[in-house]
Scaffold this active site. Sequence first.
Site, PDB file in Angstrom:
ATOM      1  N   GLU A   1       0.833  -1.203   0.000  1.00 34.88           N
ATOM      2  CA  GLU A   1       0.000   0.000   0.000  1.00 34.88           C
ATOM      3  C   GLU A   1       0.870   1.255   0.000  1.00 34.88           C
ATOM      4  OE1 GLU A   1      -3.287  -0.061   2.774  1.00 34.88           O
ATOM      5  OE2 GLU A   1      -3.410  -2.247   2.663  1.00 34.88           O
ATOM      6  N   GLU A   2       1.978   1.192   0.737  1.00 31.63           N
ATOM      7  CA  GLU A   2       2.903   2.323   0.762  1.00 31.63           C
ATOM      8  C   GLU A   2       3.450   2.617  -0.631  1.00 31.63           C
ATOM      9  OE1 GLU A   2       7.420   3.327   2.447  1.00 31.63           O
ATOM     10  OE2 GLU A   2       6.182   1.835   3.458  1.00 31.63           O
ATOM     11  N   ARG A   3       3.845   1.584  -1.352  1.00 33.88           N
ATOM     12  CA  ARG A   3       4.469   1.780  -2.657  1.00 33.88           C
ATOM     13  C   ARG A   3       3.468   2.288  -3.683  1.00 33.88           C
ATOM     14  NH1 ARG A   3       7.932  -3.727  -1.460  1.00 33.88           N
ATOM     15  NH2 ARG A   3       9.514  -2.658  -0.208  1.00 33.88           N
TER      16      ARG A   3
ATOM     17  N   GLY B   1       2.886   5.884  -2.937  1.00 37.07           N
ATOM     18  CA  GLY B   1       4.025   6.685  -3.378  1.00 37.07           C
ATOM     19  C   GLY B   1       3.999   6.969  -4.866  1.00 37.07           C
TER      20      GLY B   1
END
Length: 423
Positions: free
Chosen positions: A280-282, A285
């Site tokens: 989810e972070e990537r 981003g």
Amino acid sequence: MLTSRISQSCRVTSQNVFRRFQSAQARLAESSIESMREENIFTEEHIALRQSLRKIIENEINPHVEQWENEKMFPAHRVMKILGSNGFLGVNKPVEYGGLGLDFSYSIAVAEELGNIDCGGIPMAIGVQTDMATPALARFGSDELRKHFLAPTISGDYVACLGVSEPGAGSDVANITTTAVKDGDDFIINGAKMWITSGTQADWMCLLANTGGEKAFFNKSLICLPLDTKGVDRTTKIEKIGMHSSDTAQVFFEDVRIPQKYLIGDEGQGFTYQMLQFQEERLFGVASVLLGLEKCIAYTIDYCRERKIFGKPILDNQVVHFRMAELATEIELLRSVLYRTVGKFLDGQDVTKRASMAKLKGGRLCREVSDSCLQYLGGSGFTHNPVSRTFRDGRLGSIGGGADEVMLSIICKYMGTLPGRKK
């Protein structure tokens, strides 16, 4: 007198530079909305959410970005409270804890709109709050834990940070050395974390620590750690070449005692939970850089149309306008990969390979686009302007959240091309 006139001229030039950038920003925001309408994972509700967020960015955030960049910190509690009060910190989080209960595609819509903020540091800190420090807590945390930490984070009353990287273990997550040892009903935590976004202002940390066992992938746990606990030292602020408005800290733990009930989910599953959070972070981003890259190109086109060399606008040179077209194509392809990956994520598919590809390409495009645009600005590119800021801020894209080399290793693993692995 001459010095005064020069100083005034420089201030006017700087204002014109950012005014040109904001004009490009307005045009691209509408173009981005049209791109969303073309994709079947987005609806008019997604678009309405973005338009509401854009008003907050225009009125509450962008007017202060220059000040916060100069001060090397933005007021995280103030900004998070504004966003939390308007529902933007828990878009895909459970309703019972203050979230909107929507699916992950709405988080991506929000992330893309955050690209309208005139710097990279603030969107990054917001992403830590929404898609890096809280997904595991929302998914696996106990009801008591979610009421204590998740609900006030969604409302913006708490600022959250993520504690994974260490001075001796960044991309190599399996080799972190911070420990959480059981003592009665408590954990005693010792160690240190590095590169902690919002580390000097955060109220709590989603901490990855070793809780026992020999196997590196099964001896780690995620823990909610209040940062006002005795034994926590976060006075070491890290100076960076970019992302200036986002504070970054090194955090030390010396015999920090917290209740074991602050454990997220099952003991020993921290590595697995963190790998899930990374996806989810990537994706967040990647979404958050799209508009910034497009604004770089739009700004450069406007500048090169006005600036003349050898009697004609710089933009009239084929090498320049062809390069702008090429970079715009690359960004649109990245957006398509992102949207396709989100679609598969919503279907419950494993998107690790695609998310890694998107993250790899996003980080490299941040470098490629900003470097090309800066070059065409000539001497102005080496001064304070939106393109040079993107050049500085965007360089982190190939390092943070998993370096390019880590993304390549993940992709190779899924392709079966790593030494000793069969497809």
